[in-house]
Scaffold this motif. Structure first.
Motif, PDB file in Angstrom:
ATOM      1  N   ALA A 159      78.729  12.753  62.918  1.00 61.32           N
ATOM      2  CA  ALA A 159      79.988  12.887  62.189  1.00 61.32           C
ATOM      3  C   ALA A 159      79.997  12.008  60.951  1.00 61.32           C
ATOM      4  CB  ALA A 159      81.155  12.527  63.106  1.00 61.32           C
ATOM      5  N   ALA A 160      79.483  10.790  61.056  1.00 59.35           N
ATOM      6  CA  ALA A 160      79.459   9.878  59.915  1.00 59.35           C
ATOM      7  C   ALA A 160      78.541  10.399  58.816  1.00 59.35           C
ATOM      8  CB  ALA A 160      79.019   8.483  60.367  1.00 59.35           C
ATOM      9  N   VAL A 161      77.403  10.927  59.209  1.00 65.92           N
ATOM     10  CA  VAL A 161      76.446  11.469  58.237  1.00 65.92           C
ATOM     11  C   VAL A 161      77.036  12.696  57.546  1.00 65.92           C
ATOM     12  CG1 VAL A 161      74.220  12.649  58.065  1.00 65.92           C
ATOM     13  CG2 VAL A 161      74.399  10.519  59.361  1.00 65.92           C
ATOM     14  N   THR A 162      77.643  13.568  58.321  1.00 65.68           N
ATOM     15  CA  THR A 162      78.256  14.771  57.749  1.00 65.68           C
ATOM     16  C   THR A 162      79.395  14.407  56.809  1.00 65.68           C
ATOM     17  OG1 THR A 162      77.665  16.037  59.726  1.00 65.68           O
ATOM     18  CG2 THR A 162      79.397  16.940  58.316  1.00 65.68           C
ATOM     19  N   HIS A 163      80.218  13.449  57.203  1.00 66.31           N
ATOM     20  CA  HIS A 163      81.341  13.019  56.369  1.00 66.31           C
ATOM     21  C   HIS A 163      80.861  12.472  55.027  1.00 66.31           C
ATOM     22  CE1 HIS A 163      85.388  11.668  55.461  1.00 66.31           C
ATOM     23  NE2 HIS A 163      84.908  10.472  55.171  1.00 66.31           N
ATOM     24  N   ALA A 164      79.674  11.868  55.005  1.00 66.21           N
ATOM     25  CA  ALA A 164      79.126  11.311  53.766  1.00 66.21           C
ATOM     26  C   ALA A 164      78.538  12.378  52.852  1.00 66.21           C
ATOM     27  CB  ALA A 164      78.066  10.260  54.091  1.00 66.21           C
ATOM     28  N   GLY A 165      78.465  13.632  53.316  1.00 71.12           N
ATOM     29  CA  GLY A 165      78.004  14.713  52.457  1.00 71.12           C
ATOM     30  C   GLY A 165      76.621  15.241  52.755  1.00 71.12           C
ATOM     31  N   PHE A 166      76.009  14.779  53.842  1.00 74.78           N
ATOM     32  CA  PHE A 166      74.705  15.302  54.232  1.00 74.78           C
ATOM     33  C   PHE A 166      74.892  16.631  54.976  1.00 74.78           C
ATOM     34  CE2 PHE A 166      74.107  10.791  53.674  1.00 74.78           C
ATOM     35  CZ  PHE A 166      72.853  10.678  53.101  1.00 74.78           C
ATOM     36  N   ILE A 167      73.866  17.469  54.944  1.00 77.14           N
ATOM     37  CA  ILE A 167      73.950  18.790  55.560  1.00 77.14           C
ATOM     38  C   ILE A 167      72.736  19.024  56.460  1.00 77.14           C
ATOM     39  CG2 ILE A 167      75.280  19.731  53.626  1.00 77.14           C
ATOM     40  CD1 ILE A 167      72.679  21.122  52.680  1.00 77.14           C
ATOM     41  N   ASP A 168      72.743  20.168  57.144  1.00 70.69           N
ATOM     42  CA  ASP A 168      71.624  20.580  58.008  1.00 70.69           C
ATOM     43  C   ASP A 168      71.260  19.473  59.005  1.00 70.69           C
ATOM     44  OD1 ASP A 168      71.487  22.941  56.510  1.00 70.69           O
ATOM     45  OD2 ASP A 168      70.033  22.085  55.123  1.00 70.69           O
ATOM     46  N   THR A 169      72.271  18.841  59.567  1.00 75.89           N
ATOM     47  CA  THR A 169      72.034  17.703  60.452  1.00 75.89           C
ATOM     48  C   THR A 169      71.551  18.166  61.827  1.00 75.89           C
ATOM     49  OG1 THR A 169      73.784  16.490  59.319  1.00 75.89           O
ATOM     50  CG2 THR A 169      73.058  15.628  61.439  1.00 75.89           C
ATOM     51  N   GLN A 170      70.465  17.566  62.264  1.00 80.63           N
ATOM     52  CA  GLN A 170      69.908  17.835  63.589  1.00 80.63           C
ATOM     53  C   GLN A 170      69.852  16.525  64.366  1.00 80.63           C
ATOM     54  OE1 GLN A 170      66.230  19.454  61.811  1.00 80.63           O
ATOM     55  NE2 GLN A 170      66.575  21.256  63.078  1.00 80.63           N
ATOM     56  N   THR A 171      70.152  16.558  65.655  1.00 82.95           N
ATOM     57  CA  THR A 171      70.075  15.365  66.494  1.00 82.95           C
ATOM     58  C   THR A 171      69.336  15.684  67.791  1.00 82.95           C
ATOM     59  OG1 THR A 171      72.203  15.798  67.575  1.00 82.95           O
ATOM     60  CG2 THR A 171      72.245  14.441  65.578  1.00 82.95           C
ATOM     61  N   TRP A 172      68.729  14.672  68.372  1.00 80.76           N
ATOM     62  CA  TRP A 172      68.003  14.821  69.636  1.00 80.76           C
ATOM     63  C   TRP A 172      67.735  13.431  70.210  1.00 80.76           C
ATOM     64  CZ3 TRP A 172      66.099  15.430  64.798  1.00 80.76           C
ATOM     65  CH2 TRP A 172      65.060  14.588  64.395  1.00 80.76           C
ATOM     66  N   THR A 173      67.290  13.368  71.440  1.00 82.48           N
ATOM     67  CA  THR A 173      66.855  12.104  72.024  1.00 82.48           C
ATOM     68  C   THR A 173      65.364  12.181  72.329  1.00 82.48           C
ATOM     69  OG1 THR A 173      67.478  12.819  74.251  1.00 82.48           O
ATOM     70  CG2 THR A 173      69.117  11.551  73.002  1.00 82.48           C
ATOM     71  N   TRP A 174      64.752  11.028  72.406  1.00 80.25           N
ATOM     72  CA  TRP A 174      63.301  10.934  72.616  1.00 80.25           C
ATOM     73  C   TRP A 174      63.008   9.716  73.472  1.00 80.25           C
ATOM     74  CZ3 TRP A 174      59.545   7.484  70.106  1.00 80.25           C
ATOM     75  CH2 TRP A 174      58.215   7.844  70.332  1.00 80.25           C
ATOM     76  N   GLU A 175      62.051   9.840  74.364  1.00 80.31           N
ATOM     77  CA  GLU A 175      61.662   8.731  75.221  1.00 80.31           C
ATOM     78  C   GLU A 175      60.379   8.102  74.681  1.00 80.31           C
ATOM     79  OE1 GLU A 175      63.584   7.664  77.532  1.00 80.31           O
ATOM     80  OE2 GLU A 175      64.982   9.370  77.447  1.00 80.31           O
ATOM     81  N   PRO A 176      60.455   6.935  74.062  1.00 75.82           N
ATOM     82  CA  PRO A 176      59.248   6.281  73.554  1.00 75.82           C
ATOM     83  C   PRO A 176      58.273   5.984  74.695  1.00 75.82           C
ATOM     84  CG  PRO A 176      61.226   5.245  72.671  1.00 75.82           C
ATOM     85  CD  PRO A 176      61.672   6.163  73.765  1.00 75.82           C
ATOM     86  N   PRO A 177      56.974   6.093  74.438  1.00 75.01           N
ATOM     87  CA  PRO A 177      55.992   5.845  75.499  1.00 75.01           C
ATOM     88  C   PRO A 177      55.799   4.366  75.816  1.00 75.01           C
ATOM     89  CG  PRO A 177      54.881   6.356  73.447  1.00 75.01           C
ATOM     90  CD  PRO A 177      56.341   6.553  73.193  1.00 75.01           C
ATOM     91  N   THR A 178      56.364   3.489  75.001  1.00 75.54           N
ATOM     92  CA  THR A 178      56.196   2.054  75.200  1.00 75.54           C
ATOM     93  C   THR A 178      56.882   1.612  76.493  1.00 75.54           C
ATOM     94  OG1 THR A 178      56.249   1.815  72.803  1.00 75.54           O
ATOM     95  CG2 THR A 178      56.451  -0.201  74.109  1.00 75.54           C
ATOM     96  N   ARG A 179      56.202   0.802  77.279  1.00 74.14           N
ATOM     97  CA  ARG A 179      56.771   0.326  78.539  1.00 74.14           C
ATOM     98  C   ARG A 179      58.048  -0.473  78.271  1.00 74.14           C
ATOM     99  NH1 ARG A 179      53.658  -3.547  82.975  1.00 74.14           N
ATOM    100  NH2 ARG A 179      55.365  -3.637  84.497  1.00 74.14           N
ATOM    101  N   GLY A 180      59.102  -0.118  78.981  1.00 75.53           N
ATOM    102  CA  GLY A 180      60.361  -0.831  78.849  1.00 75.53           C
ATOM    103  C   GLY A 180      61.232  -0.383  77.689  1.00 75.53           C
ATOM    104  N   ALA A 181      60.740   0.545  76.860  1.00 76.26           N
ATOM    105  CA  ALA A 181      61.527   1.008  75.715  1.00 76.26           C
ATOM    106  C   ALA A 181      62.690   1.874  76.189  1.00 76.26           C
ATOM    107  CB  ALA A 181      60.648   1.801  74.751  1.00 76.26           C
ATOM    108  N   THR A 182      63.798   1.818  75.462  1.00 75.64           N
ATOM    109  CA  THR A 182      64.979   2.607  75.816  1.00 75.64           C
ATOM    110  C   THR A 182      64.961   3.953  75.083  1.00 75.64           C
ATOM    111  OG1 THR A 182      66.333   1.683  74.024  1.00 75.64           O
ATOM    112  CG2 THR A 182      66.305   0.484  76.109  1.00 75.64           C
TER     113      THR A 182
END
Length: 201
Positions: free
Chosen positions: A165-188
């Motif tokens: 929402a913040a990015v869109t409000h600033a005028g950016f378009i074609d916004t895509q979002t996703w989550t990713w699990e880093p392979p590093t041990r203990g990474a969130t």
């Protein structure tokens, strides 16, 4: 969390400074490396592009971006982190491929339309004012340019919906979002976003 614990965490990671900041930088270099590299890979940088990195930490992503792009500028408010970047990227700085600037997302000191790509890893959740930050980044990003962000999902205020929402409000378009699990041990879990500016207007 006690007040002392919060201050120590801030000195190590939030606004790194002193011995705790240097230790935090070493931990960031290991813990964030996979995410930094992933974001650079996902950005598909080309040799004619200029990159702006917000909150580069100890410079892992700076080095990765600078080996692909024409020029990379890294902006960080922490002199401790900028010092770590200088050491890690000394050859690239000497070759004119990298410039380091003390500042933040809301005050990059960069010219209008000067960046083709903006990258930021595990930094956006620390910005005190998302509106000011994204307004500034829109100013420095050229029309048609792209922005890619990654943040710790569990520490991102409002999660990906709020960030989008913040990015869109600033005028950016074609916004895509996703989550990713880093392979590093203990990474969130990483919350990630990609968006563009309109090519004109």
């Amino acid at each position: 969390m006690t007040g002392l614990s919060e201050r120590l965490l801030d000195m190590g990671f939030g606004h790194p400074r002193g011995p705790l900041g240097r230790l935090g930088g070493r931990l960031m270099a290991r813990g964030n490396a996979a995410t930094e590299q992933r974001l650079v890979d996902f950005a598909a940088l080309t040799p004619d592009e200029s990159v702006l990195i917000i909150g580069p930490g100890p410079g892992i992503g700076v080095r990765a971006a600078a080996t692909r792009a024409r020029h990379t500028v890294a902006v960080d408010p922490s002199e401790t982190m900028l010092s770590a970047c200088r050491k890690r990227c000394a050859d690239l700085i000497a070759d004119g491929k990298v410039a380091l600037i003390q500042g933040d997302a809301a005050n990059t000191t960069q010219p209008d339309d000067s960046a083709d790509v903006i990258l930021s890893v595990n930094n956006v959740m620390l910005w005190p004012d998302w509106h000011a930050g994204f307004t500034e980044l829109r100013r420095v990003l050229r029309p048609g340019g792209r922005i890619l962000l990654s943040a710790h999902d569990k520490w991102l205020p409002g999660g990906l919906p709020a960030l989008k929402a913040a990015v869109t409000h600033a005028g950016f378009i074609d916004t895509q979002t996703w989550t990713w699990e880093p392979p590093t041990r203990g990474a969130t879990t990483a919350a990630q976003l990609r968006a563009h500016l309109p090519a004109t207007g």
